[in-house]
Design a protein around this motif. Structure first.
Motif, PDB file in Angstrom:
ATOM      1  N   HIS A   1      23.718  34.013  36.800  1.00 57.03           N
ATOM      2  CA  HIS A   1      23.405  34.703  35.538  1.00 57.03           C
ATOM      3  C   HIS A   1      22.253  35.680  35.723  1.00 57.03           C
ATOM      4  N   THR A   2      22.382  36.873  35.127  1.00 56.80           N
ATOM      5  CA  THR A   2      21.323  37.882  35.137  1.00 56.80           C
ATOM      6  C   THR A   2      20.560  37.810  33.825  1.00 56.80           C
ATOM      7  N   ALA A   3      19.250  37.758  33.902  1.00 52.78           N
ATOM      8  CA  ALA A   3      18.422  37.653  32.702  1.00 52.78           C
ATOM      9  C   ALA A   3      18.781  38.746  31.705  1.00 52.78           C
ATOM     10  N   GLY A   4      18.914  38.356  30.437  1.00 53.62           N
ATOM     11  CA  GLY A   4      19.211  39.305  29.375  1.00 53.62           C
ATOM     12  C   GLY A   4      20.678  39.513  29.087  1.00 53.62           C
ATOM     13  N   ARG A   5      21.551  39.039  29.950  1.00 51.71           N
ATOM     14  CA  ARG A   5      22.986  39.271  29.775  1.00 51.71           C
ATOM     15  C   ARG A   5      23.696  38.039  29.202  1.00 51.71           C
ATOM     16  N   VAL A   6      24.738  38.287  28.447  1.00 51.46           N
ATOM     17  CA  VAL A   6      25.694  37.238  28.091  1.00 51.46           C
ATOM     18  C   VAL A   6      26.988  37.639  28.786  1.00 51.46           C
ATOM     19  N   GLU A   7      27.163  37.134  30.000  1.00 53.47           N
ATOM     20  CA  GLU A   7      28.245  37.612  30.844  1.00 53.47           C
ATOM     21  C   GLU A   7      29.603  37.064  30.422  1.00 53.47           C
ATOM     22  N   TYR A   8      30.580  37.940  30.328  1.00 48.94           N
ATOM     23  CA  TYR A   8      31.998  37.593  30.178  1.00 48.94           C
ATOM     24  C   TYR A   8      32.221  36.352  29.311  1.00 48.94           C
ATOM     25  N   PRO A   9      31.923  36.423  28.024  1.00 50.61           N
ATOM     26  CA  PRO A   9      32.089  35.236  27.175  1.00 50.61           C
ATOM     27  C   PRO A   9      33.477  34.627  27.293  1.00 50.61           C
ATOM     28  N   HIS A  10      33.518  33.319  27.413  1.00 49.71           N
ATOM     29  CA  HIS A  10      34.743  32.505  27.453  1.00 49.71           C
ATOM     30  C   HIS A  10      35.498  32.610  28.779  1.00 49.71           C
ATOM     31  N   ASP A  11      34.945  33.280  29.772  1.00 51.63           N
ATOM     32  CA  ASP A  11      35.577  33.328  31.097  1.00 51.63           C
ATOM     33  C   ASP A  11      34.945  32.236  31.961  1.00 51.63           C
ATOM     34  N   PRO A  12      35.622  31.107  32.204  1.00 56.49           N
ATOM     35  CA  PRO A  12      35.006  29.983  32.911  1.00 56.49           C
ATOM     36  C   PRO A  12      34.673  30.270  34.359  1.00 56.49           C
ATOM     37  N   THR A  13      35.262  31.294  34.941  1.00 57.08           N
ATOM     38  CA  THR A  13      34.989  31.597  36.348  1.00 57.08           C
ATOM     39  C   THR A  13      33.799  32.524  36.532  1.00 57.08           C
ATOM     40  N   ARG A  14      33.454  33.291  35.467  1.00 58.21           N
ATOM     41  CA  ARG A  14      32.390  34.278  35.646  1.00 58.21           C
ATOM     42  C   ARG A  14      31.322  34.266  34.553  1.00 58.21           C
ATOM     43  N   GLY A  15      31.645  33.739  33.376  1.00 56.27           N
ATOM     44  CA  GLY A  15      30.755  33.979  32.248  1.00 56.27           C
ATOM     45  C   GLY A  15      30.375  32.755  31.446  1.00 56.27           C
ATOM     46  N   PHE A  16      29.765  33.034  30.268  1.00 53.77           N
ATOM     47  CA  PHE A  16      29.371  31.994  29.333  1.00 53.77           C
ATOM     48  C   PHE A  16      30.614  31.304  28.769  1.00 53.77           C
ATOM     49  N   VAL A  17      30.523  29.988  28.642  1.00 48.90           N
ATOM     50  CA  VAL A  17      31.653  29.207  28.141  1.00 48.90           C
ATOM     51  C   VAL A  17      31.138  28.206  27.109  1.00 48.90           C
ATOM     52  N   MET A  18      31.865  28.052  26.015  1.00 44.69           N
ATOM     53  CA  MET A  18      31.582  27.005  25.045  1.00 44.69           C
ATOM     54  C   MET A  18      32.176  25.715  25.606  1.00 44.69           C
ATOM     55  N   ALA A  19      31.341  24.931  26.264  1.00 46.80           N
ATOM     56  CA  ALA A  19      31.847  23.735  26.934  1.00 46.80           C
ATOM     57  C   ALA A  19      32.216  22.630  25.958  1.00 46.80           C
ATOM     58  N   ASP A  20      31.576  22.622  24.787  1.00 45.26           N
ATOM     59  CA  ASP A  20      31.892  21.619  23.781  1.00 45.26           C
ATOM     60  C   ASP A  20      31.393  22.120  22.430  1.00 45.26           C
ATOM     61  N   TYR A  21      32.079  21.725  21.359  1.00 51.72           N
ATOM     62  CA  TYR A  21      31.668  22.105  20.005  1.00 51.72           C
ATOM     63  C   TYR A  21      32.100  20.999  19.070  1.00 51.72           C
ATOM     64  N   GLN A  22      31.120  20.226  18.585  1.00 48.78           N
ATOM     65  CA  GLN A  22      31.407  19.058  17.765  1.00 48.78           C
ATOM     66  C   GLN A  22      30.871  19.253  16.353  1.00 48.78           C
ATOM     67  N   GLN A  23      31.777  19.275  15.370  1.00 52.97           N
ATOM     68  CA  GLN A  23      31.369  19.335  13.975  1.00 52.97           C
ATOM     69  C   GLN A  23      30.675  18.025  13.594  1.00 52.97           C
TER      70      GLN A  23
END
Length: 340
Positions: free
Chosen positions: A77-99
């Motif tokens: 990860h590069t500081a300041g970036r939100v890389e490729y949202p939802h791309d599990p191979t390269r970017g940020f991923v929502m690993a879990d979301y519990q209501q």
């Protein structure tokens, strides 16, 4: 200097270009890379999720929902970036979301370790997933360990819905006030509010509402106020601050003269400057504010509207300044003298 006609055309073109890029208000859970860093974000959400386009603006929730999000920050990860949202191979991923139910949510926050509670209030044209990813990026880049909450008010997430979002800020005041009240009843730690852009207007209106209601106990628990590129008219900010009253801690304003988004917002209201532009802070003399001018650290990303948390040089500087004992550091003192 650009003519008013050029500013008009450039503002319209920017709004039209961006308004065609409506993002779905969806929570997409995926499997992150094995060596990703997991950040926990508590979510108080006003937005209507799972919206997939359409021409109408969404209805607003009658009451917020609550959830705990686990966000995977990718390796490299590069500081300041939100890389490729939802791309599990390269970017940020929502690993879990519990209501969660509200009581369980408050209990989880109270049980989380840390010296204070931080609430992030996003700005104009922002979806819930975007605000969650942005706070996870901030938490990771600044090395934060305190519990962090996203207060996701009902932005339409469209560049052409500026007025709708301003109305949504007014709609959300009661719920932000209620959240602050619930937190101080369930936790003894101080609360810091970090607001971006139009989110600063929501914070100031909510604190003003608390002051008018005589809720000094709640106001006293709000120890820190940090505004990133605040989208507020200076006259309104002054009046709000006067009603809120004296504070032990200053309003910390992170501003940039190169902020293109705020310049368009200024044009939309007749050319009035904003507090988030350096020129707008000239009208705040006598108020308890600390202004950090980050213009020279801007790198052009995000139209220079998120310099404090998207420009690596700004992150490096601010992270150094918030370290324990920073105020006793000669470099910190020299930096503050440049701002006087």
């Amino acid at each position: 200097m650009r003519s008013s006609t050029v500013w008009l055309l450039s503002g319209l073109l920017l709004c039209l270009a961006l308004s065609g890029c409506t993002r779905p208000q969806q929570i997409i859970v995926g499997t992150p890379a094995p060596n990703a860093q997991i950040e926990t974000i508590y979510v108080v959400d006003h937005q209507v999720l799972s919206r997939s386009g359409g021409t109408g603006l969404p209805d607003r929730r009658d009451a917020p929902s609550y959830a705990i999000a686990k966000v995977a920050v990718p390796p490299g990860h590069t500081a300041g970036r939100v890389e490729y949202p939802h791309d599990p191979t390269r970017g940020f991923v929502m690993a879990d979301y519990q209501q969660q139910e509200r009581t369980a949510h408050l209990r989880a926050i109270a049980d989380a370790p840390g010296d204070e509670i931080v609430i992030f209030i996003h700005g104009f044209n922002t979806t819930t997933p975007e605000s969650i990813f942005r706070l996870a990026q901030m938490r990771y880049d600044f090395g934060a360990t305190d519990p962090m909450i996203v207060f996701a008010w009902a932005s339409a997430a469209r560049a052409g819905a500026y007025i709708y979002d301003r109305d949504s800020v007014l709609y959300a005041r009661d719920d932000l006030v209620a959240l602050l009240d619930l937190l101080i009843r369930n936790d003894t730690r101080p609360v810091t509010l970090v607001a971006h852009s139009m989110g600063a207007q929501l914070v100031m209106e909510s604190l003003r509402q608390l002051a008018l209601a005589g809720e000094q106990r709640t106001l006293d628990r709000v120890s820190g106020l940090i505004f990133i590129a605040p989208d507020i008219d200076p006259d309104i900010f002054r009046r709000q601050a006067q009603v809120i009253g004296d504070r032990d801690e200053p309003y910390v304003l992170l501003v940039s003269e190169s902020d293109k988004a705020l310049r368009v917002a200024s044009w939309l209201i007749g050319g009035r400057s904003k507090v988030g532009l350096v020129s707008g802070t000239d009208k705040l003399s006598g108020l308890n504010v600390v202004v950090l001018d980050l213009t020279t650290l801007a790198d052009g990303s995000k139209r220079d509207h998120l310099v404090a948390v998207s420009a690596p040089a700004a992150i490096q500087l601010l992270r150094a300044l918030i370290q324990p004992g920073a105020r006793d550091n000669p470099e910190f003192s020299a930096f503050l003298r440049q701002l006087e």
